[in-house]
Design an enzyme around this catalytic site. Sequence first.
Site, PDB file in Angstrom:
ATOM      1  N   ARG A  92       0.872  -1.179   0.000  1.00 58.07           N
ATOM      2  CA  ARG A  92       0.000   0.000   0.000  1.00 58.07           C
ATOM      3  C   ARG A  92       0.907   1.227   0.000  1.00 58.07           C
ATOM      4  O   ARG A  92       1.718   1.420   0.898  1.00 58.07           O
ATOM      5  CB  ARG A  92      -0.960   0.008   1.186  1.00 58.07           C
ATOM      6  CG  ARG A  92      -0.330  -0.074   2.558  1.00 58.07           C
ATOM      7  CD  ARG A  92      -1.377   0.191   3.650  1.00 58.07           C
ATOM      8  NE  ARG A  92      -0.871  -0.125   4.975  1.00 58.07           N
ATOM      9  CZ  ARG A  92      -0.123   0.685   5.725  1.00 58.07           C
ATOM     10  NH1 ARG A  92       0.218   1.875   5.263  1.00 58.07           N
ATOM     11  NH2 ARG A  92       0.283   0.308   6.922  1.00 58.07           N
ATOM     12  N   HIS A 114      -2.119   3.573   6.284  1.00 52.62           N
ATOM     13  CA  HIS A 114      -3.029   2.488   6.658  1.00 52.62           C
ATOM     14  C   HIS A 114      -4.476   2.974   6.568  1.00 52.62           C
ATOM     15  O   HIS A 114      -5.336   2.313   6.010  1.00 52.62           O
ATOM     16  CB  HIS A 114      -2.715   2.009   8.074  1.00 52.62           C
ATOM     17  CG  HIS A 114      -3.716   1.055   8.631  1.00 52.62           C
ATOM     18  ND1 HIS A 114      -3.848  -0.232   8.189  1.00 52.62           N
ATOM     19  CD2 HIS A 114      -4.663   1.223   9.592  1.00 52.62           C
ATOM     20  CE1 HIS A 114      -4.809  -0.839   8.841  1.00 52.62           C
ATOM     21  NE2 HIS A 114      -5.326   0.028   9.697  1.00 52.62           N
ATOM     22  N   TYR A 120       7.006   4.788  10.387  1.00 52.00           N
ATOM     23  CA  TYR A 120       7.459   3.399  10.499  1.00 52.00           C
ATOM     24  C   TYR A 120       8.046   2.804   9.226  1.00 52.00           C
ATOM     25  O   TYR A 120       8.407   1.639   9.199  1.00 52.00           O
ATOM     26  CB  TYR A 120       6.306   2.508  11.000  1.00 52.00           C
ATOM     27  CG  TYR A 120       5.023   2.599  10.205  1.00 52.00           C
ATOM     28  CD1 TYR A 120       4.855   1.876   9.023  1.00 52.00           C
ATOM     29  CD2 TYR A 120       3.970   3.407  10.646  1.00 52.00           C
ATOM     30  CE1 TYR A 120       3.677   1.964   8.300  1.00 52.00           C
ATOM     31  CE2 TYR A 120       2.792   3.493   9.928  1.00 52.00           C
ATOM     32  CZ  TYR A 120       2.644   2.770   8.762  1.00 52.00           C
ATOM     33  OH  TYR A 120       1.477   2.854   8.049  1.00 52.00           O
TER      34      TYR A 120
END
Length: 370
Positions: free
Chosen positions: A251, A255, A264
């Site tokens: 992706r 998220h 992250y």
Amino acid sequence: MARPVEQVKRASNQLHAADNKPGDISDAALVEMYRQMVLVRQFDRRCVALQRAGRIGTYPPCEGQEACQVGVANALRRQDFLFPTYRDSGAVMLHGVPMERLMLYWNGRPEGAVVPDDVNVFPMAVPIATQLPHAMGAAWAAKLRGVDQVALGFFGDGASSEGDFHVAMNFAGVFHVPAVFFCQNNQYAISVPLSRQTASETIAQKAEAYGFEGVRVDGCDVIAVYRAVQAAVEKAAQGGGPTLIEALTYRYGAHTTSDDPTKYRTAQETDAWREQDPIPRLQGQLRAWGLWDDEQENACLTEADALVSSAITAMEAAPPTPPEKLFEHIYKEPTAKLIRQRDELLVMLERRKQSEVEQSAAARGEGGKQ
């Protein structure tokens, strides 16, 4: 062990576009899959923009995963059942749910969760992995009833750590149900990388413990996804039991629209996966095979934009949802407490409406004196 993106690069390099036009997929089908991926991306990007503008609620982007969405939807038959996650708007739409219905869903409207009677799609599952036992149950029901129907359940790499995943896999293997479990391994469960999700080399190999086949495919290649799902559906329909398909994908965005992926993962990692973008990848193949040109590309983009714009217009033209809808579908028969709460809400809203009318009248009167 090679990084997933390197494995995807090796898989993509095995296909030389000019020399390997698929003989098992028609030209029209290849072109249509490309058009659908463009439409799904346009829908996705517009939804992100709508959320940023406060016109819909939190939204989970799927950009980068279009090959999975489109490959699955094209491989399923009309009678097959689809059990989506919250990130599968593309597959849901392509399997028959109207786009404007999806827009209403992300706008927080209860009518957006209502699937047309002739469409075999389960409502989107926001809890992680809960849709997998549902898919397994539908497949088992089809087997018990002798119905030619396969159930496909989407899930992500993070869902493989949930108990529902193991329950569904074990039951499906024991009872040999006609199911396909499709993992979109996009490398992260929110911020948790795959390396912290499992010690197994692949997710596909987990199927072996449950007594059925596991397959790993390049999830950035719509042709590979289509072939893998088509084979699994045919096998299940013929009594061959379930299959677990792991599609390596990524992706590109967050998220959800409330997430910051820079916390992250690195830009270098995202850029490496961008090189495997499924849309320009298939477009390049279509051009090499003489099936696509600039005029078609421009028309495709224009059509996709028009379709999404029309769905947005329909969403925003829909009448407001009556507040009492909050109390429907909680129980088959509403409890006395729910009825009391509903009545209290309606009284409160009526008083507020009356107060606003009085304030408006008073304001007009004051204006007249001035």
